[in-house]
Design a protein around this motif. Sequence first.
Motif, short mmCIF file in Angstrom:
data_model
loop_
_atom_site.label_atom_id
_atom_site.label_comp_id
_atom_site.label_asym_id
_atom_site.label_seq_id
_atom_site.Cartn_x
_atom_site.Cartn_y
_atom_site.Cartn_z
N LEU A 72 1.23 -1.12 0.25
CA LEU A 72 -0.21 0.23 0.08
C LEU A 72 0.75 1.56 -0.04
O LEU A 72 0.72 2.44 -0.66
N PRO A 73 2.07 0.80 0.85
CA PRO A 73 2.86 2.48 0.80
C PRO A 73 3.09 3.06 -0.76
O PRO A 73 3.09 4.02 -0.82
N PHE A 74 3.46 1.54 -1.59
CA PHE A 74 4.19 2.12 -3.03
C PHE A 74 2.89 2.59 -3.85
O PHE A 74 2.85 3.38 -4.85
N ILE A 75 2.32 1.51 -3.37
CA ILE A 75 0.90 1.80 -4.60
C ILE A 75 0.58 3.13 -3.99
O ILE A 75 -0.05 4.10 -4.68
N VAL A 76 0.36 4.11 -2.72
CA VAL A 76 -0.03 5.47 -2.91
C VAL A 76 1.27 6.28 -2.97
O VAL A 76 0.80 7.77 -3.80
N ALA A 77 2.42 6.11 -2.99
CA ALA A 77 3.34 6.85 -3.77
C ALA A 77 3.33 7.30 -5.35
O ALA A 77 4.32 7.69 -6.15
N TRP A 78 3.23 5.71 -6.19
CA TRP A 78 2.62 5.50 -7.47
C TRP A 78 1.83 6.60 -7.67
O TRP A 78 2.05 6.76 -8.84
N LEU A 79 0.48 5.97 -7.19
CA LEU A 79 -0.82 7.48 -7.46
C LEU A 79 -0.18 9.25 -7.18
O LEU A 79 -0.77 9.54 -8.49
N ARG A 80 0.09 9.30 -6.26
CA ARG A 80 0.66 10.35 -6.29
C ARG A 80 1.66 10.90 -7.20
O ARG A 80 2.29 12.08 -6.91
N GLY A 81 2.86 9.83 -8.11
CA GLY A 81 3.48 10.51 -9.31
C GLY A 81 4.73 11.34 -7.88
O GLY A 81 5.38 11.87 -8.11
N HIS A 82 4.80 10.90 -6.52
CA HIS A 82 6.09 10.72 -5.21
C HIS A 82 7.33 10.79 -6.20
O HIS A 82 7.59 9.77 -6.94
N HIS A 83 8.91 11.88 -6.22
CA HIS A 83 9.84 11.63 -6.52
C HIS A 83 10.33 10.40 -6.19
O HIS A 83 10.95 10.14 -6.44
N ASN A 84 10.11 10.02 -4.97
CA ASN A 84 11.01 9.23 -4.08
C ASN A 84 10.28 7.64 -4.46
O ASN A 84 10.72 6.78 -3.51
N LYS A 85 9.93 7.12 -5.53
CA LYS A 85 8.58 6.01 -5.04
C LYS A 85 9.50 5.10 -5.09
O LYS A 85 9.70 3.78 -4.72
N SER B 242 12.49 4.49 -4.04
CA SER B 242 13.50 4.36 -2.27
C SER B 242 12.25 3.76 -1.24
O SER B 242 12.08 3.25 -1.05
N ILE B 243 10.19 4.51 -1.51
CA ILE B 243 9.59 3.92 -0.94
C ILE B 243 9.40 2.65 -0.86
O ILE B 243 9.08 1.73 -0.20
N PHE B 244 9.22 2.00 -2.53
CA PHE B 244 8.98 0.26 -3.35
C PHE B 244 10.22 -0.64 -2.18
O PHE B 244 9.89 -1.73 -1.73
N ASN C 294 9.73 -0.50 0.97
CA ASN C 294 8.21 -1.38 1.63
C ASN C 294 8.92 -3.22 1.44
O ASN C 294 8.45 -3.51 2.37
N LEU C 295 9.22 -2.82 0.55
CA LEU C 295 9.68 -4.59 0.07
C LEU C 295 10.64 -5.02 1.26
O LEU C 295 10.39 -6.44 1.55
N PHE C 296 11.41 -4.04 1.77
CA PHE C 296 12.70 -5.26 2.71
C PHE C 296 12.83 -4.86 3.79
O PHE C 296 13.13 -5.57 4.66
N LEU C 297 11.80 -3.89 4.36
CA LEU C 297 11.19 -3.76 5.73
C LEU C 297 10.53 -3.55 5.86
O LEU C 297 10.10 -3.28 7.24
N GLY C 298 9.02 -3.79 5.78
CA GLY C 298 7.78 -3.29 5.34
C GLY C 298 7.46 -4.47 6.17
O GLY C 298 6.04 -4.39 7.08
N TRP C 299 8.27 -5.32 6.33
CA TRP C 299 7.44 -7.20 7.54
C TRP C 299 8.36 -6.15 8.65
O TRP C 299 7.20 -6.92 9.50
N THR C 300 9.03 -5.41 8.81
CA THR C 300 8.79 -5.39 10.33
C THR C 300 7.52 -4.08 10.82
O THR C 300 7.59 -4.12 11.53
#
Length: 116
Positions: free
Chosen positions: A23-36, A38-40, A43-49
């Motif tokens: 969901l964080p990556f999806i929100v960043a992608w929909l908003r056109g975030h300039h760091n999407k 890095s957010i991905f 989210n991928l490596f530390l989202g499980w924490t």
Amino acid sequence: MVVDASALQSNVMKGMVVALYFLPFIVAWLRGHHNKASIFLLNLFLGWTGIGWVVAFIWSASSVRARASVESSIPAASRSETADPYLNLEKLAELRERGHLTAEEFEAEKSKILDR
């Protein structure tokens, strides 16, 4: 062909869990975030924490930098010359008062500005 309802329900649940996890990556992608990207990765490596997921979500909801417009690529000097002739006249008057321009130079530049 018979479709097993429990298998279909299981696949739908798996899809929903994956969508919630990213969901964080999806929100960043929909908003056109300039760091999407890095957010991905966060989210991928530390989202499980849990903490990583919350940080990624807050980051994706943070402010988005405005994209540079064509107008901002024009140098400020050329913008001010074309934007407002009154500002240019004030600048010329200030240069004349400081002694950087003679009266003849001032009048020549003033006529150029007023003729535009």
